[in-house]
Design a protein around this motif. Structure first.
Motif, short mmCIF file in Angstrom:
data_model
loop_
_atom_site.label_atom_id
_atom_site.label_comp_id
_atom_site.label_asym_id
_atom_site.label_seq_id
_atom_site.Cartn_x
_atom_site.Cartn_y
_atom_site.Cartn_z
N MET A 118 24.99 74.06 35.99
CA MET A 118 26.19 73.54 35.63
C MET A 118 26.46 72.30 36.66
O MET A 118 26.26 72.04 37.71
CB MET A 118 27.42 74.23 36.37
N ARG A 119 26.80 70.95 35.75
CA ARG A 119 26.92 69.94 36.17
C ARG A 119 28.23 69.23 36.18
O ARG A 119 29.02 69.04 35.01
CB ARG A 119 25.76 68.83 35.72
N VAL A 120 28.83 68.61 37.21
CA VAL A 120 30.26 68.19 37.35
C VAL A 120 30.15 66.72 37.67
O VAL A 120 29.48 66.37 38.79
CB VAL A 120 31.17 68.90 38.18
N LEU A 121 30.75 65.84 37.10
CA LEU A 121 30.75 64.39 37.22
C LEU A 121 32.15 64.09 37.80
O LEU A 121 33.29 64.08 37.09
CB LEU A 121 30.39 63.43 36.20
N PHE A 122 32.26 63.69 38.94
CA PHE A 122 33.58 63.08 39.70
C PHE A 122 33.57 61.68 39.46
O PHE A 122 32.66 60.91 39.98
CB PHE A 122 33.65 63.62 41.04
N VAL A 123 34.85 61.15 39.07
CA VAL A 123 34.81 59.62 39.11
C VAL A 123 36.11 59.21 39.67
O VAL A 123 37.03 59.68 39.40
CB VAL A 123 34.70 59.27 37.71
N ASP A 124 35.87 58.35 40.74
CA ASP A 124 37.26 57.65 41.55
C ASP A 124 36.85 56.54 42.24
O ASP A 124 35.48 56.29 42.62
CB ASP A 124 37.42 58.88 42.61
N ASP A 125 37.57 55.56 42.20
CA ASP A 125 37.28 54.13 42.70
C ASP A 125 37.10 54.32 44.24
O ASP A 125 36.75 53.27 44.72
CB ASP A 125 38.12 53.12 42.06
N GLU A 126 37.75 55.35 44.59
CA GLU A 126 37.84 55.52 46.35
C GLU A 126 36.52 56.35 46.66
O GLU A 126 36.68 57.52 46.31
CB GLU A 126 39.05 55.73 46.79
N PRO A 127 35.60 55.85 47.23
CA PRO A 127 34.41 56.29 47.39
C PRO A 127 34.47 57.54 48.55
O PRO A 127 34.02 58.47 48.41
CB PRO A 127 33.21 55.33 48.20
N ARG A 128 35.58 57.49 49.50
CA ARG A 128 35.80 58.50 50.31
C ARG A 128 36.35 59.90 49.79
O ARG A 128 36.05 60.91 49.95
CB ARG A 128 36.78 58.05 51.39
N VAL A 129 37.14 59.58 48.61
CA VAL A 129 37.62 60.82 47.81
C VAL A 129 36.17 61.55 47.12
O VAL A 129 35.95 62.53 47.40
CB VAL A 129 38.47 60.50 46.72
N LEU A 130 35.22 60.86 46.86
CA LEU A 130 34.14 61.36 46.14
C LEU A 130 32.99 62.18 47.18
O LEU A 130 32.94 63.41 47.21
CB LEU A 130 33.12 60.29 45.38
N GLU A 131 33.16 61.47 48.55
CA GLU A 131 32.33 61.80 49.55
C GLU A 131 32.88 63.28 49.91
O GLU A 131 32.34 64.19 50.33
CB GLU A 131 32.35 60.93 50.51
N ALA A 132 34.37 63.08 50.18
CA ALA A 132 34.87 64.41 50.52
C ALA A 132 34.78 65.45 49.71
O ALA A 132 34.60 66.83 50.23
CB ALA A 132 36.35 64.05 51.05
N ILE A 133 34.98 65.37 48.52
CA ILE A 133 34.87 66.38 47.44
C ILE A 133 33.38 67.10 47.52
O ILE A 133 33.14 68.09 47.36
CB ILE A 133 35.28 65.94 46.06
#
Ligand SMILES: Nc1ncnc2c1ncn2[C@@H]1O[C@H](COP(=O)(O)OP(=O)(O)OP(=O)(O)O)[C@@H](O)[C@H]1O
Ligand SMILES: [Mg+2]
Lengths: 376, 346
Positions: free
Chosen positions: A1-16
């Motif tokens: 299963m593959r999930v793609l997270f998209v956010d302009d704040e890289p920290r949100v992505l790193e933390a997720i």
């Protein structure tokens, strides 16, 4: 299963990514910091679920999800936004299956994504899955809608009356439940009944929703009206089956049971006509014919769509299980099953009656229903 | 506004004209004429007072609207760091749990090593918890998670402080104010309005004297100028899809004046609009994006309430600079040595 997270704040992505690192075995987490980058990734790899922020420089999340909806309809589309205003929520709702607000607690985020996996596993037929995932509007109920509008615009508008009208349209009903249970409205407790949902939504938003539906009026006609009437009858019968404290939830579940049929009618009219012919000729129940010809029944499709829209699991499970008691052991799905059998004039198996707890009352309930029907 | 004034003089237009006409030819009674003049003066006075209060109400309404929009933006600015702090803390607490298990296993291993060779069970347990801890991942990620959580919390604290600073009511009393600080707070509070389309640069004069002013209203003027700049840039970069522009804010002082310059790299003001930008309700923006009150309010606050000046320089396709000049009250000038250095921007 593959999930793609998209956010302009890289920290949100790193933390997720960190937060999900424990689940790394089961899921593959991919990230993008813009809509454009997300689309490029989608071109190159198979993605099952996309979770995106709304406001981003360049392509915004709503536009991204619209594109995903067009090109890869079977991807589950979820919004995770820091915007709390209604306008954004409504705009994104069109192409998103679910709307989560930042800050979203880690458990809820994982649950929502896992739920999407679970649901796609339930519906093995890719064609049906695609059909269901692509739907974001159910066939409109123009007559009911006119009445709701008249009620709201009149001088005696009340939430109670509005809710009773909403209850006559399973599509609208599903939509409202989905809205009140989206993070944007939800205040802790999940809402499972139409009246509370209508009160939460409020008459103004209800009006907007109806107008939106009406503007995009899809399918209508005798068949759709029949489905609607039967669902409402079954909902009323279900109330007689369950204990008072479960009545509201049971009513809603019964009302939404055949949402899958509406989806099929809308998305695959020829196939569903073939299914009907096959069922009549071979004397097999519709859901069996659907399974044989399409690979999934309307219960699967309905449960899948409602699940994608974030309708509470008890209701989804009851919808999924209303023809297949082996699937959901709950009292609720048995009650819904029995009610549907009564309305359809089918035999209720002793096992189903036992599970619904109506062995001794079955004849009375059936009688009462028939009497009411004749009276009407 | 027109409606309000007119409603104070309920007589229909024709009737009023009639009465004026009848009063002009040879006054039948000079006393009556004086009375009428007096009456008219009173009406005018009342109209003027109404105009003033309408203006005050408009200012208030615009402020409320601005606050509503700002509040949504601020919520977004706070929700984003809260999201990543929450996720990082979740990761850290799970990592901590695994590290604890590892410590317990190590201790067990140590104990049994002291008593001779550790049993194969103890060894297996220690090895398992070491593998389970995924120590390398924790070692590289935990410091970053901690650092980003700390930064995120600072960001939230900064926003909350700026918000308090920005909205502190002056109660209509002028007080000595550090404009640099006011600008820094306003920039933070307005982050969500500019960050998708522009970078903000500042060049704030550290020797700027305190200026005696209505701080909340001056804040609002700065906010309006920043938002206008962001909109003008948005028209060029289209939501950030064509890169970002720049909003530059400078302060200087000369003689008895403090000067604020807000420069954007936006679309510029077209020639035919230049005379009208300060007119109330003049706007070129679609409904929902502008009401045309921002600069009218700025004019009223700066020129009427502070005896200052507001002007602009603009070039189509290059950008615009708005220049606000406020007189520094001589009495306050001696406080300037106590003036705090400008707060660095987050
Ligand atoms: N920095 C700028 N660059 C280009 N045009 C500007 C700039 N500032 C103002 N304008 C023009 O002047 C008009 C009036 O500005 P003003 O701030 O008074 O109202 P507004 O921005 O349209 O609405 P609001 O009441 O929300 O501020 C704008 O609509 C715009 O056309
Ligand atoms: Mg403006």
């Amino acid at each position: 299963m593959r999930v793609l997270f998209v956010d302009d704040e890289p920290r949100v992505l790193e933390a997720i990514q960190r937060m999900l690192s424990d689940a790394a075995g089961a899921w593959e987490v991919i990230t993008a910091t813009s809509g454009e980058q997300a689309l490029a990734l989608l071109e190159d790899s198979r993605i099952d679920v996309i979770v995106t922020d709304i406001r981003m420089p360049g392509m915004d999340g709503a536009t991204l999800l619209n594109k995903v909806h067009e090109r890869w309809p079977s991807i589950t589309r979820i919004v995770l936004s820091g915007h709390t205003d209604q306008e954004h929520a409504m705009r994104a709702m069109g192409s998103a299956h679910q709307f989560l607000s930042k800050p979203c607690n880690p458990k809820r985020l994982t649950d929502v994504v896992e739920n999407a996996f679970y649901l796609s596993a339930l519906t093995p037929n890719a064609r049906v899955r695609e059909l269901a995932a692509a739907v974001h509007r159910l066939p409109a109920m123009p007559k009911v809608h006119e009445r709701i509008l008249a009620l709201i615009d009149g001088s005696r508008a009340s939430v109670r009356d509005a809710a009773d009208l909403v209850a006559q349209d399973p599509g609208l009903c599903a939509k409202i439940l989905r809205i009140v249970n989206s993070a944007f409205f939800a205040r802790g407790q999940l809402v499972r009944d139409v009246r509370t949902a209508t009160a939460r939504v409020g008459l103004d938003l209800l009006r907007a929703l109806v107008l939106q539906e009406r503007a995009s009026c899809g399918l209508s006609g005798a068949r759709v009206e029949q489905i609607q009437r039967d669902s409402l009858d079954a909902a009323a019968v279900t109330i007689r089956i369950v204990a008072p404290e479960h009545q509201r939830t049971a009513f809603t579940a019964a009302l939404l049971c055949d949402v899958g049929t509406l989806v099929l009618e809308q998305g695959a009219p020829d196939e569903i006509a073939a299914v009907r012919a096959y069922a009549t000729e071979g004397l097999v129940p519709i859901h069996v014919a659907e399974k044989e010809l399409l690979g999934s029944s309307h219960a699967d499709v309905g449960g899948y769509v409602l699940g994608l829209w974030g309708v509470p699991p008890v209701i989804v499970d009851a919808v999924l299980g209303h023809h297949d008691l082996g699937r959901d052991p709950s009292h609720l799905s048995a009650a819904v099953h029995v009610a549907h059998c009564i309305v359809a004039g089918d035999v209720v198996s002793p096992e189903a009656a036992r599970r619904a707890g109506v062995e001794s009352r079955l004849a009375d309930i059936r009688e009462a229903y028939l009497e009411e029907k004749h009276a009407a | 506004m027109v409606g309000l004034v007119a409603s104070e003089a309920p007589a229909p237009l024709g009737a009023r004209e009639g009465s004026t006409n009848s009063a002009r030819p040879p006054p039948r009674d000079s006393l009556a004429a004086v009375a009428e003049l007096e009456d008219q003066r009173r009406r005018l006075e009342k109209a003027l007072a109404d105009l003033k209060s309408t203006q005050a109400r408009l200012l208030q309404a615009h402020k409320l609207e601005a606050i509503g929009q700002l509040a949504a933006g601020i919520a977004h600015e706070i929700n984003t760091p809260t999201q990543y702090v929450t996720d990082n803390v979740e990761f850290l607490s799970r990592a901590f749990e695994r590290l604890c298990q590892l410590v317990v296993a190590s201790r067990e291993l140590l104990e049994s090593a002291k008593q001779g060779a550790p049993s194969s069970e103890v060894l297996a347990r220690a090895e398992a918890s070491l593998a389970n801890a995924r120590i390398d991942y924790i070692l590289t990620e935990a410091p970053k998670a901690l650092q980003q959580s700390v930064d995120g919390l600072h960001r939230v604290a900064n926003i909350v402080a700026a918000m308090k600073d920005f909205s502190h009511p002056s109660g209509g009393e002028k007080a000595p104010c550090d404009l640099n600080e006011a600008i820094a707070s306003t920039i933070i509070v307005a982050t969500n309005e500019w960050k998708y389309v522009a970078e903000v640069e500042t060049d704030l004069d550290p020797t700027l004297p305190l200026v005696r002013c209505l701080r909340d209203e001056v804040n609002q003027v700065i906010l309006n100028l920043i938002v206008n700049g962001a909109h003008a840039i948005d028209a060029v970069v289209i939501g950030g899809s064509k890169g970002k522009g720049t909003i530059r804010i400078e302060t200087t002082h000369d003689g008895g004046w403090a000067e604020i310059r807000v420069t954007d790299t936006g679309c510029g003001i077209p020639e035919k609009a230049r005379d009208r930008v300060f007119d109330p309700f003049f706007t070129t923006k679609p409904v929902g994006k502008g009401t045309g009150q921002g600069l009218a309010i700025a004019y009223s606050v700066i020129v009427e309430k502070h005896r200052g000046e507001i002007s602009f320089e603009t070039e189509l396709g290059r950008g615009t600079t708005f220049i606000v000049r406020l007189p520094v009250n001589v009495h306050e000038e001696r406080f300037s040595t106590f003036c705090a250095p400008p707060r660095p921007l987050a």
